[in-house]
Design a protein around this motif. Structure first.
Motif, PDB file in Angstrom:
ATOM      1  N   ALA A   1      42.417  50.907  42.818  1.00 50.79           N
ATOM      2  CA  ALA A   1      42.120  49.695  43.575  1.00 50.79           C
ATOM      3  C   ALA A   1      41.518  48.633  42.669  1.00 50.79           C
ATOM      4  N   LEU A   2      40.639  49.057  41.758  1.00 51.54           N
ATOM      5  CA  LEU A   2      40.020  48.120  40.827  1.00 51.54           C
ATOM      6  C   LEU A   2      41.034  47.558  39.830  1.00 51.54           C
ATOM      7  N   ILE A   3      41.826  48.426  39.220  1.00 55.31           N
ATOM      8  CA  ILE A   3      42.756  47.950  38.199  1.00 55.31           C
ATOM      9  C   ILE A   3      43.846  47.088  38.828  1.00 55.31           C
ATOM     10  N   HIS A   4      44.228  47.400  40.064  1.00 51.26           N
ATOM     11  CA  HIS A   4      45.200  46.562  40.762  1.00 51.26           C
ATOM     12  C   HIS A   4      44.618  45.175  41.010  1.00 51.26           C
ATOM     13  N   HIS A   5      43.341  45.131  41.369  1.00 52.51           N
ATOM     14  CA  HIS A   5      42.689  43.847  41.645  1.00 52.51           C
ATOM     15  C   HIS A   5      42.662  42.970  40.395  1.00 52.51           C
ATOM     16  N   ILE A   6      42.270  43.542  39.260  1.00 53.58           N
ATOM     17  CA  ILE A   6      42.096  42.710  38.065  1.00 53.58           C
ATOM     18  C   ILE A   6      43.412  42.411  37.360  1.00 53.58           C
TER      19      ILE A   6
ATOM     20  N   PHE B   1      34.108  36.437  31.003  1.00 54.43           N
ATOM     21  CA  PHE B   1      35.108  37.424  31.398  1.00 54.43           C
ATOM     22  C   PHE B   1      36.467  36.757  31.404  1.00 54.43           C
ATOM     23  N   LEU B   2      37.510  37.568  31.304  1.00 59.44           N
ATOM     24  CA  LEU B   2      38.880  37.077  31.260  1.00 59.44           C
ATOM     25  C   LEU B   2      39.399  36.735  32.648  1.00 59.44           C
ATOM     26  N   ASN B   3      40.362  35.833  32.688  1.00 59.69           N
ATOM     27  CA  ASN B   3      41.142  35.655  33.913  1.00 59.69           C
ATOM     28  C   ASN B   3      42.215  36.746  33.891  1.00 59.69           C
ATOM     29  N   SER B   4      41.772  37.959  34.163  1.00 62.92           N
ATOM     30  CA  SER B   4      42.615  39.143  33.956  1.00 62.92           C
ATOM     31  C   SER B   4      43.930  39.132  34.720  1.00 62.92           C
ATOM     32  N   PRO B   5      43.995  38.628  35.957  1.00 62.36           N
ATOM     33  CA  PRO B   5      45.282  38.649  36.666  1.00 62.36           C
ATOM     34  C   PRO B   5      46.406  37.929  35.919  1.00 62.36           C
ATOM     35  N   THR B   6      46.065  36.949  35.083  1.00 64.89           N
ATOM     36  CA  THR B   6      47.091  36.226  34.336  1.00 64.89           C
ATOM     37  C   THR B   6      47.273  36.765  32.915  1.00 64.89           C
TER      38      THR B   6
END
Length: 452
Positions: free
Chosen positions: A387-392, A322-327
């Protein structure tokens, strides 16, 4: 630039993304490498195939975050939820699905849609132009995975996922096992008997733990670290954390009464959940495993009632990425370095069928709006989707980012609510009421944009 939306991957996320975009008037091409190129976990070439559990978990949309996510997907005319409801199996308060007819129905609905085409090809490189969604899930092919890693300039994060075995019902000894859902949950008799239970006394439990710990297990390559998602731990890993761990986890005996010995309290109970509508297959709940096949057969046959069990599928373990999505991703799920590419599903760092499909739903709608030249406002953070999309996409700490199920811990607090156990009921209801209103308003915004 072409107005066609291309989606790589026909799992939960890719299927839902295609359905949403096509229903908004966008031409869609799904690129699915199966059945030409197989994976460890898949058995068919069907779109939306379920590879692990057959459960979408709780369907309670007032007291459970995943149940709220069900509600939001139904409100958005979600294909995955519609087919799950059509092929629902009795499972108490959970939404369990007859997996093969479910996937066949998802496939047929997508194939029949005039705006959707399916191509069975493997995409190995990142596209340089057009509109794309990558929804390849945790089993992204090696070629595409390498292309993603090269583009992001960092190694993809990785963890290990395990699947549980499935047993043929007619091989189970019902003189020892019995049908009952925990606490007799469910409105109908079928729902209250959706689970099959195998009891253990203390000596049987201790012998089982010993066998688990001593069994031959899958070994990892040198230098490979086994990071597991906590919601899908192999039972051997749980047993290694303490001999009582399983008895307080998937083997907890509470809420169950053995009709064969109603006055004897079981020390531990193994539960199996119906896996198909015919009731011919049952999966062992929470028994994800990394034991080798020979060890699985002998260890699981120590369970009372499964001494002569015949397995339709043994468990296994596979590497997920999986990606490090926040970055790497923005709040529209676009790759920051190549904004014509969106990611959706488990590869973004959400965990679970429902969460994966939900991210596909958002990606499909966001991509469609962009193609039509009518960008949408941000997904409301107070919804389960938001909430999910904000988290990732930035809410999570990038250094410790791990796959996440939807949960109320991702929601912004509602002011003025009391704490404690009683307060929690009111707090969760306040979360869901607020989320439903926010999600309904956001959907209306898109509907108005499409009409204008």
């Amino acid at each position: 630039m072409t107005k066609t939306l291309h989606i790589i991957g026909g799992g939960m996320a890719g299927s839902e993304a295609a359905w949403q975009a096509a229903n908004l008037g966008i031409d869609v091409v799904i690129h699915e490498m199966r059945p030409k190129v197989k994976t460890f976990a898949h058995r068919t070439g069907d779109l939306g195939e379920m590879v692990c559990s057959n459960s979408f978990r709780s369907d309670d949309d007032e007291q459970n975050a995943v149940g709220l996510l069900h509600w939001e997907m139904r409100a958005a005319n979600g294909l995955i939820m519609a087919m799950a409801d059509r092929h629902r199996l009795p499972a108490g308060g959970a939404l369990a699905v007859d997996r093969d007819p479910f996937a066949q129905s998802v496939t047929q609905r997508l194939m029949d849609h005039p705006k959707i085409a399916v191509q069975h090809d493997e995409i190995k490189d990142l596209p340089t132009d057009g509109h794309w969604i990558i929804a390849t899930g945790p089993l992204t092919s090696e070629g595409l995975g390498q292309a993603i890693a090269q583009e992001t300039g960092r190694d993809a994060l990785a963890f290990f996922d395990a699947i549980a075995p499935i047993v043929y019902y007619d091989s189970i000894d019902m003189s020892k096992a019995w049908m009952q859902s925990r606490y007799d949950k469910g409105e109908t008799e079928a729902e209250r008997t959706a689970y099959l239970n195998c009891p253990m006394d203390r000596d049987q439990y201790e012998a089982f733990i010993d066998a688990l710990l001593a069994a031959d297990k899958t070994e990892f390559h040198e230098g490979e670290t086994a990071n597991y998602f906590d919601g899908c731990l192999p039972i051997e890993v749980m047993a290694e954390r303490g001999r009582e761990t399983l008895r307080h986890g998937p083997m907890k005996p509470v809420g169950l009464t053995n009709p064969h010995q109603p006055d004897v309290k079981a020390h531990a109970v193994v539960q199996l959940r119906r896996d198909n509508a015919l009731g011919t297959l049952y999966n062992i709940v929470g028994f994800q495993t990394k034991m080798k096949y020979g060890a699985q057969s002998s260890v699981f046959k120590m369970i009372p009632g499964l001494e002569n069990a015949s397995f339709a599928r043994l468990g296994g373990i596979h590497r997920n990425t999986f990606l490090n999505s926040p970055t790497l991703l923005d709040d529209q799920m676009r790759l920051r370095s190549r904004p014509h590419i969106r990611f959706a599903g488990q590869i973004t760092g959400v965990e679970g069928y429902v969460e994966s499909a939900a991210m596909g739903l958002l990606a499909g709608r966001l991509a469609a709006a962009e193609i039509m030249g009518q960008p949408l406002p941000p997904v409301p953070q107070d919804s389960a989707m938001g909430a999910l999309i904000h988290h990732i996409s930035g809410g999570a700490e990038a250094k410790t980012f791990q796959p996440m199920n939807v949960n109320f811990g991702l929601f912004r607090p509602v002011e003025g609510l009391k704490g404690g156990r009683r307060g929690r009921v009111h707090r969760y209801k306040a979360y869901t009421d607020r989320a439903k209103a926010a999600w309904t308003d956001w959907l209306a915004t898109q509907n108005m944009s499409c009409a204008s």
